[in-house]
Design a protein around this motif. Structure first.
Motif: not given
Length: 140
Positions: A51-56, A14-22, A72-74, A130-140
């Protein structure tokens, strides 16, 4: 796939579709209404979408805590990596017999390039999730 993971992936899409529209909306506004050049409009549109994608994704999809700047860098690095993987897939598929296919469907014709692009988009979506789940936003 567990139900919670499926729901997370649906939110990601859903975020991806919104990002495309933005992204497309910002490109249109910059180019058509503000009379900016094509390339600068494209860059501004993609930055707005990123930016929208990162925030959502941080707040709603992965509900991440921790250092926003590190994430954000990741996130930006993940975008670049997954885009490169997608581009390589489109290029590779473009050098197979699939590239010569032309499908005439109602209201649309799909060429080999269009099919390769659709496959590349699926690869990007899965890779980036998968990248965002396991690297960017992984639980520490």
């Amino acid at each position: 796939m567990k139900t919670t993971e499926l729901l997370r992936f649906i939110r990601y899409c859903i975020v991806g579709v919104i990002n495309t529209a933005i992204t497309l909306g910002v490109i249109f506004i910059c180019h058509s209404l503000l009379d900016m050049g094509e390339y600068i409009s494209n860059v501004i549109g993609y930055v707005a979408g990123l930016i929208n994608s990162f925030l959502w994704n941080r707040a709603w999809v992965f509900r991440a805590k921790g250092s926003r700047s590190r994430q954000a860098l990741r996130f930006a690095l993940g975008f670049a990596i997954c885009y490169a993987v997608q581009l390589a897939a489109v290029f590779a598929i473009g050098h197979t017999p699939l590239s010569t296919i032309v499908l005439h469907l109602p209201l649309i014709t799909l060429t080999g390039y269009a099919i390769a692009t659709l496959i590349g988009n699926i690869i990007y979506t899965l890779c980036n999730y998968l990248y965002n789940k396991h690297i960017t936003f992984r639980s520490t």
